[in-house]
Write a protein that holds these residues in place. Structure first.
Motif: not given
Length: 160
Positions: A9-25
């Motif tokens: 897998p291509r793990w998420l970097d900090g900015a990608e994780m922030r965007a993903w978690r922001g979207f989900i939450e």
């Protein structure tokens, strides 16, 4: 971009994780608040509201159950139970499709139209308060662009 075909897998970097978690939450909390407001004020769920909107916008206020399931992104069995419950509440009626005699139609009732008309202002106020009015025009365009891309990618995945 593109489809990841390897096993690593291509793990998420900090900015990608922030965007993903922001979207989900953010999206889950938004849907919960909109649902709670509709249930509290109008005794209707957000899922019921979506079905009533689709039916009210369709020809003759009716839609095949299969088309309705696709439109609200629900399994057919879940939709059947939901429509059955809505039927008991007098919001919709079910009938056989006249065209082929096999398909089942969901039809919005007068009671369903009344409940939708009562609930729509609450829903629109919530959508504006918790999303639309928080964003600048360029941000709104960005949100629309992002989800057009997501929907397109998912559509292509389903076709292929």
């Amino acid at each position: 971009m593109g489809d990841e075909s390897g096993d690593t897998p291509r793990w998420l970097d900090g900015a990608e994780m922030r965007a993903w978690r922001g979207f989900i939450e953010g999206s889950q909390r938004l849907m919960e608040v909109l649902n709670r407001e509709l249930q509290t004020r109008h005794r209707i769920s957000l899922d019921d509201y979506r079905i009533l909107v689709m039916l009210s916008e369709s020809k003759d206020g009716a839609a095949r159950m299969s088309d309705l399931a696709d439109g609200v992104l629900s399994s057919r069995s879940k939709l059947t139970h939901q429509v059955r419950r809505m039927e008991v509440e007098g919001l919709v009626a079910r009938s056989t499709c006249v065209e082929d005699g096999r398909g089942v139609l969901a039809v919005i009732t007068e009671g369903g139209r009344e409940r939708l008309a009562e609930a729509a202002p609450t829903h629109v106020r919530g959508v504006r308060r918790y999303l639309i009015d928080l964003l600048e025009p360029a941000e709104l365009l960005g949100v629309a662009t992002v989800f057009d891309k997501v929907d397109g990618a998912l559509d292509r995945r389903m076709e292929g």
